[in-house]
Motif scaffolding. Structure first.
Motif, PDB file in Angstrom:
ATOM      1  N   LEU A   1       0.827  -1.206   0.000  1.00  0.00           N
ATOM      2  CA  LEU A   1       0.000   0.000   0.000  1.00  0.00           C
ATOM      3  C   LEU A   1       0.865   1.261   0.000  1.00  0.00           C
ATOM      4  CD1 LEU A   1      -2.780  -1.062   2.547  1.00  0.00           C
ATOM      5  CD2 LEU A   1      -2.820  -1.224   0.055  1.00  0.00           C
ATOM      6  N   ARG A   2       2.045   1.156   0.615  1.00  0.00           N
ATOM      7  CA  ARG A   2       2.940   2.313   0.686  1.00  0.00           C
ATOM      8  C   ARG A   2       3.589   2.641  -0.649  1.00  0.00           C
ATOM      9  NH1 ARG A   2       6.571   0.816   5.802  1.00  0.00           N
ATOM     10  NH2 ARG A   2       6.403  -1.215   4.780  1.00  0.00           N
ATOM     11  N   ASP A   3       3.427   1.769  -1.629  1.00  0.00           N
ATOM     12  CA  ASP A   3       3.951   2.053  -2.970  1.00  0.00           C
ATOM     13  C   ASP A   3       2.977   2.895  -3.786  1.00  0.00           C
ATOM     14  OD1 ASP A   3       5.372  -1.241  -3.031  1.00  0.00           O
ATOM     15  OD2 ASP A   3       6.399   0.667  -2.666  1.00  0.00           O
ATOM     16  N   THR A   4       1.814   3.201  -3.248  1.00  0.00           N
ATOM     17  CA  THR A   4       0.882   4.094  -3.941  1.00  0.00           C
ATOM     18  C   THR A   4       1.529   5.465  -4.082  1.00  0.00           C
ATOM     19  OG1 THR A   4      -1.112   2.937  -3.207  1.00  0.00           O
ATOM     20  CG2 THR A   4      -1.344   5.267  -3.744  1.00  0.00           C
ATOM     21  N   ALA A   5       1.686   5.907  -5.331  1.00  0.00           N
ATOM     22  CA  ALA A   5       2.436   7.136  -5.610  1.00  0.00           C
ATOM     23  C   ALA A   5       2.311   7.460  -7.098  1.00  0.00           C
ATOM     24  CB  ALA A   5       3.916   6.954  -5.248  1.00  0.00           C
ATOM     25  N   VAL A   6       2.831   8.610  -7.471  1.00  0.00           N
ATOM     26  CA  VAL A   6       3.008   8.933  -8.891  1.00  0.00           C
ATOM     27  C   VAL A   6       4.434   8.555  -9.270  1.00  0.00           C
ATOM     28  CG1 VAL A   6       2.981  10.725 -10.649  1.00  0.00           C
ATOM     29  CG2 VAL A   6       1.342  10.812  -8.758  1.00  0.00           C
ATOM     30  N   TYR A   7       4.567   7.763 -10.317  1.00  0.00           N
ATOM     31  CA  TYR A   7       5.868   7.271 -10.773  1.00  0.00           C
ATOM     32  C   TYR A   7       6.269   7.995 -12.053  1.00  0.00           C
ATOM     33  CZ  TYR A   7       5.694   3.661  -7.257  1.00  0.00           C
ATOM     34  OH  TYR A   7       5.664   3.002  -6.046  1.00  0.00           O
ATOM     35  N   TYR A   8       7.455   8.549 -12.035  1.00  0.00           N
ATOM     36  CA  TYR A   8       7.955   9.328 -13.173  1.00  0.00           C
ATOM     37  C   TYR A   8       9.094   8.589 -13.854  1.00  0.00           C
ATOM     38  CZ  TYR A   8       5.618  13.190 -10.742  1.00  0.00           C
ATOM     39  OH  TYR A   8       4.699  13.991 -10.117  1.00  0.00           O
ATOM     40  N   CYS A   9       8.976   8.473 -15.161  1.00  0.00           N
ATOM     41  CA  CYS A   9      10.048   7.953 -15.996  1.00  0.00           C
ATOM     42  C   CYS A   9      10.691   9.164 -16.669  1.00  0.00           C
ATOM     43  CB  CYS A   9       9.443   6.996 -17.028  1.00  0.00           C
ATOM     44  SG  CYS A   9      10.540   6.477 -18.346  1.00  0.00           S
ATOM     45  N   ILE A  10      11.990   9.322 -16.514  1.00  0.00           N
ATOM     46  CA  ILE A  10      12.677  10.530 -16.990  1.00  0.00           C
ATOM     47  C   ILE A  10      13.913  10.125 -17.768  1.00  0.00           C
ATOM     48  CG2 ILE A  10      13.879  12.628 -16.283  1.00  0.00           C
ATOM     49  CD1 ILE A  10      12.195  12.510 -13.677  1.00  0.00           C
ATOM     50  N   VAL A  11      14.093  10.771 -18.897  1.00  0.00           N
ATOM     51  CA  VAL A  11      15.283  10.546 -19.706  1.00  0.00           C
ATOM     52  C   VAL A  11      16.222  11.731 -19.501  1.00  0.00           C
ATOM     53  CG1 VAL A  11      16.086  10.557 -22.091  1.00  0.00           C
ATOM     54  CG2 VAL A  11      14.224   9.063 -21.418  1.00  0.00           C
ATOM     55  N   SER A  12      17.455  11.436 -19.162  1.00  0.00           N
ATOM     56  CA  SER A  12      18.382  12.524 -18.853  1.00  0.00           C
ATOM     57  C   SER A  12      19.804  12.102 -19.178  1.00  0.00           C
ATOM     58  CB  SER A  12      18.272  12.891 -17.375  1.00  0.00           C
ATOM     59  OG  SER A  12      19.229  13.860 -17.012  1.00  0.00           O
ATOM     60  N   ARG A  13      20.646  13.087 -19.399  1.00  0.00           N
ATOM     61  CA  ARG A  13      22.047  12.797 -19.709  1.00  0.00           C
ATOM     62  C   ARG A  13      22.884  12.548 -18.478  1.00  0.00           C
ATOM     63  NH1 ARG A  13      23.920  17.691 -22.878  1.00  0.00           N
ATOM     64  NH2 ARG A  13      22.176  18.651 -21.804  1.00  0.00           N
ATOM     65  N   GLY A  14      22.241  12.245 -17.373  1.00  0.00           N
ATOM     66  CA  GLY A  14      22.984  11.803 -16.199  1.00  0.00           C
ATOM     67  C   GLY A  14      23.748  12.925 -15.550  1.00  0.00           C
ATOM     68  N   SER A  15      24.997  13.091 -15.892  1.00  0.00           N
ATOM     69  CA  SER A  15      25.837  14.049 -15.186  1.00  0.00           C
ATOM     70  C   SER A  15      25.368  15.478 -15.387  1.00  0.00           C
ATOM     71  CB  SER A  15      27.285  13.913 -15.631  1.00  0.00           C
ATOM     72  OG  SER A  15      27.389  14.186 -17.010  1.00  0.00           O
ATOM     73  N   GLN A  16      24.621  15.763 -16.441  1.00  0.00           N
ATOM     74  CA  GLN A  16      24.091  17.103 -16.626  1.00  0.00           C
ATOM     75  C   GLN A  16      23.006  17.405 -15.618  1.00  0.00           C
ATOM     76  OE1 GLN A  16      25.441  19.318 -18.786  1.00  0.00           O
ATOM     77  NE2 GLN A  16      26.945  17.693 -18.985  1.00  0.00           N
ATOM     78  N   GLY A  17      22.371  16.366 -15.109  1.00  0.00           N
ATOM     79  CA  GLY A  17      21.566  16.502 -13.913  1.00  0.00           C
ATOM     80  C   GLY A  17      20.134  16.888 -14.029  1.00  0.00           C
TER      81      GLY A  17
END
Lengths: 113, 110
Positions: free
Chosen positions: B80-96
């Protein structure tokens, strides 16, 4: 486990007033960020900061915003003259230079009346 | 704008695996796939990230397709504690900088 802390948790201010939101990043982190989230909307990037200067900023981060690392532990976001539309949750995040994931604080809810 | 597409909502039964899909067909070779989640109005919480290999940590597994155009976050035994909004994000990593989309609102039901 170390965590990012933010103060205050809730700030109420009048339009036109200056506010300073404070963050204490995780101690060995060197990259710092501010994001905001207007109620019911997406989390938006504001600014990133490294080596005592801004690395990147979004269009939202205009001249009324500024960031500072006044000492070795705090990272602040100043809004010079608040507007009603600045009402939002403001999240600070920090990152260790050796990894790419960011760790977020609990946020400051800013309410401009 | 976010470079990812996610379903707006999903339900999952408690104790079952939650599989959250994400499309990122325009991902570049040097971009990573990150997953964060946000419980209520708390600060986003890092879950996992990967470049091209599947990844697993104590929270979740990340499966990235061979062409890297899509991925799936797997919570093996949702609570139940996993109820949340989940975001998938594409990023260049070190650029942050993280560009958040609207995410998937996962509801775990008893």
């Amino acid at each position: 486990e170390p965590e990012v802390t933010q103060t205050p948790s809730h700030q109420v201010t009048q339009m036109g007033q200056e506010v300073i939101l404070r963050c204490v990043p995780i101690s060995n982190h060197l990259y710092f960020y501010w994001y905001r989230q207007i109620l019911g909307q997406k989390v938006e990037f504001l600014v990133s900061f490294y080596n005592n200067e801004i690395s990147e900023k979004s269009e939202i981060f205009d001249d009324q915003f500024s960031v500072e690392r006044p000492d070795g532990s705090n990272f602040t976001l100043k809004i010079r003259s608040t507007k009603l539309e600045d009402s939002a949750m403001y999240f600070c995040a920090s990152r260790d230079p050796g990894v790419s994931e960011q760790y977020f604080g609990p946020g400051t809810r800013l309410t401009v009346t | 704008d976010a470079k990812t597409t996610q379903p707006p909502s999903m339900d999952c039964a408690e104790g079952r695996a939650a599989n959250l899909p994400c499309n990122h067909s325009t991902i570049s070779g040097n971009e990573y796939v990150y997953w964060y989640r946000q419980i209520h109005s708390q600060g986003p919480q890092y879950i996992i990230h990967g470049l091209k290999n599947n990844e697993t940590n104590e929270m979740a597994s990340l499966i990235i397709t061979e062409d890297r155009k899509s991925s799936t976050l797997i919570l093996p035994h949702a609570t139940l504690r996993d109820t949340a909004v989940y975001y998938c994000i594409v990023s260049r990593g070190s650029q942050g900088n993280l560009i958040f989309g609207k995410g998937t609102k996962l509801s775990v039901k008893p």
